[in-house]
Design a protein around this motif. Structure first.
Motif, mmCIF file in Angstrom:
data_model
loop_
_atom_site.group_PDB
_atom_site.id
_atom_site.type_symbol
_atom_site.label_atom_id
_atom_site.label_comp_id
_atom_site.label_asym_id
_atom_site.label_seq_id
_atom_site.Cartn_x
_atom_site.Cartn_y
_atom_site.Cartn_z
ATOM 1 N N GLY A 137 0.794 -1.220 0.000
ATOM 2 C CA GLY A 137 0.000 0.000 0.000
ATOM 3 C C GLY A 137 0.824 1.266 0.000
ATOM 4 N N GLU A 138 2.080 1.156 0.387
ATOM 5 C CA GLU A 138 2.918 2.360 0.439
ATOM 6 C C GLU A 138 4.108 2.131 -0.485
ATOM 7 N N ASN A 161 0.325 -3.302 3.405
ATOM 8 C CA ASN A 161 -0.686 -2.669 4.264
ATOM 9 C C ASN A 161 -0.651 -3.248 5.669
ATOM 10 N N ARG A 183 1.628 -1.438 7.897
ATOM 11 C CA ARG A 183 1.158 -0.107 8.286
ATOM 12 C C ARG A 183 0.090 -0.214 9.358
ATOM 13 N N SER A 184 -0.787 -1.235 9.244
ATOM 14 C CA SER A 184 -1.867 -1.301 10.222
ATOM 15 C C SER A 184 -1.372 -1.796 11.578
#
Ligand SMILES: C[S@@+](CC[C@H](N)C(=O)[O-])C[C@H]1O[C@@H](n2cnc3c(N)ncnc32)[C@H](O)[C@@H]1O
Length: 288
Positions: A244-245, A279, A282-283
């Motif tokens: 996601g990044e 992701n 990140r979460s």
């Protein structure tokens, strides 16, 4: 790669890092072991590098990609990562310079023949392999990563950082995506830094001529460049896998970050270095 033989391009990359220490005083990337592992002195490294001035661009790109990867790894360590896998490590010396010591486990994955040669070079240079390092022999074209890493003690439940420098261009796309899918599948998240090149047909005629000469040289070593990516397609596929990044530095971003003053004269196509984070990492947030 030539069957049963260590990677010649690993030696070339190590040579560029050593030459960067001498010719640019390690301005972009400082590696006090870069000369020692080659067993050569500064004068002979400088002489050889200056015999081929066209190697400067590749030398600086290798310094940039290594610096970018190690800076991103340091940031990931700060956010709780305690495990790094150096894919296609070649003669990379990070494990022996690891500033986090026993707190960061290092797995080096490489072709078995390259790894055996590396052990010998380090022994000859009297550089001990640290206890936080585990060597994992793997051929990316014939094996998947999961089983050999697990057998070596890799903890797939921990958030992990992967570096994969100077390897993707030599692999078939299937092998590249199989490794990226494995990285994306890790349950606690992962970060990966790798480099790639825009397709040769997108380069300017001048860059393309330089590229063709280099491509012929590496192909002559038995290690041809076969994989390129168009940036937006690569990002879309990474996103589909769960990354996601994405931070992607192409020639213009590399120039403005590492060579400020020269940014105006830079072509927009060429080598990229990219960091992608899933992701799940990140979460999960910070874990100390
Ligand atoms: C250009 S060198 C880069 C080495 C190192 N990452 C660096 O930046 O100096 C390419 C590396 O990829 C490894 N490699 C190439 N094909 C491979 C394969 N099929 N399986 C495992 N490693 C491979 C080689 O052994 C070599 O270490």
């Amino acid at each position: 790669m030539k069957f049963g033989q260590p990677s010649q391009t690993a030696l070339a990359a190590a040579f560029h890092r050593a030459a960067h220490q001498v010719l640019e005083r390690g301005r972009i990337f400082s590696d006090p072991l870069a000369l020692r592992i080659l067993g050569e002195d500064a004068e002979s490294i400088a002489r050889k590098a200056e015999e081929r001035p066209s190697g400067r661009r590749m030398r600086l790109f290798i310094a940039v990609r290594t610096r970018f990867a190690e800076d991103a790894l340091a940031a990931a360590f700060e956010s709780g990562v305690r495990q790094v896998v150096v894919l296609g490590a070649g003669l990379d010396t990070y494990a022996c310079r690891n500033p986090f010591g026993e707190r960061l486990r290092v797995f080096e994955v490489d072709h078995p023949a390259t790894q055996a040669w590396k052990r010998q070079l380090f022994q000859d240079a009297a550089i001990p392999l640290p206890s936080a390092l585990t060597l994992v022999p793997v051929d990316f074209e014939r094996e998947t990563l999961a089983a050999p890493l697990a057998a070596a003690g890799f903890d797939r439940t921990q958030q992990t950082f992967f570096t994969w420098l100077g390897v993707v261009p030599y692999l078939r796309q299937e092998a590249v995506w199989s490794t990226l899918a494995f990285i994306a599948s890790l349950p606690s998240g992962a970060h990966v830094v790798f480099d790639y090149s825009d397709p040769p047909e997108s380069l300017s005629p001048e860059r393309r001529a330089v590229y063709e000469r280099r491509a012929r040289r590496v192909a002559g070593l038995g290690e041809a460049w076969i994989t390129y990516f168009e940036t937006s397609q690569l990002h879309a596929k990474l996103a589909a896998l769960g990354f996601g990044e994405i931070e992607d530095l192409g020639p213009i971003q590399i120039a403005s970050r590492y060579f400020p003053g020269r940014a105006g004269s830079v072509p927009d196509k060429g080598g990229h270095v990219i960091r992608a984070t899933t992701n799940k990492s990140r979460s999960r947030g910070v874990e100390k």
